[in-house]
Design a protein around this motif. Structure first.
Motif, PDB file in Angstrom:
ATOM      1  N   VAL A 162       0.841  -1.202   0.000  1.00  0.00           N
ATOM      2  CA  VAL A 162       0.000   0.000   0.000  1.00  0.00           C
ATOM      3  C   VAL A 162       0.877   1.254   0.000  1.00  0.00           C
ATOM      4  N   LYS A 167      -2.881  -1.183  -4.982  1.00  0.00           N
ATOM      5  CA  LYS A 167      -4.111  -1.685  -4.381  1.00  0.00           C
ATOM      6  C   LYS A 167      -3.980  -3.195  -4.237  1.00  0.00           C
ATOM      7  N   ASN A 192      -8.102   0.761   0.109  1.00  0.00           N
ATOM      8  CA  ASN A 192      -6.855   0.231  -0.456  1.00  0.00           C
ATOM      9  C   ASN A 192      -7.039  -1.090  -1.205  1.00  0.00           C
ATOM     10  N   ASN A 242     -11.819   2.795  -7.031  1.00  0.00           N
ATOM     11  CA  ASN A 242     -10.418   2.383  -7.042  1.00  0.00           C
ATOM     12  C   ASN A 242     -10.046   1.741  -8.378  1.00  0.00           C
TER      13      ASN A 242
END
Length: 249
Positions: A162, A167, A192, A242
């Motif tokens: 991270v 990710k 994350n 994300n």
């Protein structure tokens, strides 16, 4: 809506891909990223993504292909990446689970593909199995980011990735009783991670052991929602955001 960021949608595993796509959409999985990671898989993946809306593709040579790939293959991969609408290079990386005898060739293949990713400013999808130290050491040589596919390591390792800007790809393993992945997810947070199935492998509980598919993404998301004490809708939105950012969907 959900995104499956890693699956292997191939006629080798599924008889009716039209039906699989239909089932995915019924399960509100409206986008998937299919991975082609050997010569045949790369060709098939490129053909498949052209046929369906909401299907994207990542291509690259899996570490299992290390002894089968040479300079000409790397040049061809570079050509394909520059001349097709590919969202990532992968899955690439290192795998010492069965043997380390080809370690040098694996690292050569990994580095060649990381060089391409850095040059083309493309995200990478990383496969790392029993090779954490070499994976991290190699990644630190290049200015790349992306996803650590099928992450199942320790919290300490998760924090390293991270911090490096990656990710974590979280799939069905998070639902397994003997997995420590739940604690990792709770500690690093949904901001994350991205969702993935790695289908046809690693089906989540209660379908563990059966053929997996992207329609099971909501089951994985429900587990993560429970672990992080947030709503399913929040998991869907955050992990999808994300994925959009990582793969520039």
């Amino acid at each position: 809506m959900f995104i499956d960021t890693h699956c292997h949608l191939s006629y080798e595993y599924y008889d009716d891909i039209d039906n699989i796509i239909c089932e995915n959409k019924k399960a509100l999985v409206d986008k998937i990223v299919i991975s082609g990671c050997d010569r045949k898989g790369i060709e098939e993946s490129l053909d498949t993504y052209k046929k369906y809306d909401g299907v994207y593709v990542s291509i690259g040579y899996h570490p299992d292909e290390a002894l089968n790939v040479g300079d000409n293959d790397i040049e061809e991969l570079k050509f394909l990446l520059q001349n097709n609408d590919v969202v990532a290079i992968g899955e690439i990386g290192l795998d010492y689970y069965y043997t380390k005898e080809n370690r040098d060739k694996q690292i050569w293949l990994f580095e060649k593909q990381l060089e391409i990713a850095e040059k083309l400013s493309m995200p990478v999808v990383i496969h790392s199995r029993d090779a954490v130290e070499d994976t991290i050491t190699t990644l630190k040589k290049y200015k790349v980011n992306g996803v650590i596919h099928c992450f199942s390591g320790s919290l300490e390792v998760a924090k390293i990735y991270v911090k490096m800007g990656f990710k974590l790809g979280i799939g069905g393993v998070v639902t397994f009783k003997n997995s420590n992945l739940g604690e990792v997810v709770k500690n690093i947070g949904v901001e994350n991670i991205v969702l993935e199935t790695d289908s046809p492998y690693l089906a989540p509980v209660p379908y563990r052991g059966s053929v997996n598919s992207s329609k099971n993404i909501p089951i994985i998301a429900e587990k993560i929602a429970d672990l992080c004490n947030i709503s399913l809708e929040e998991v869907a939105k955050i992990t999808s955001d994300n994925a959009y950012k990582v793969f520039n969907l």
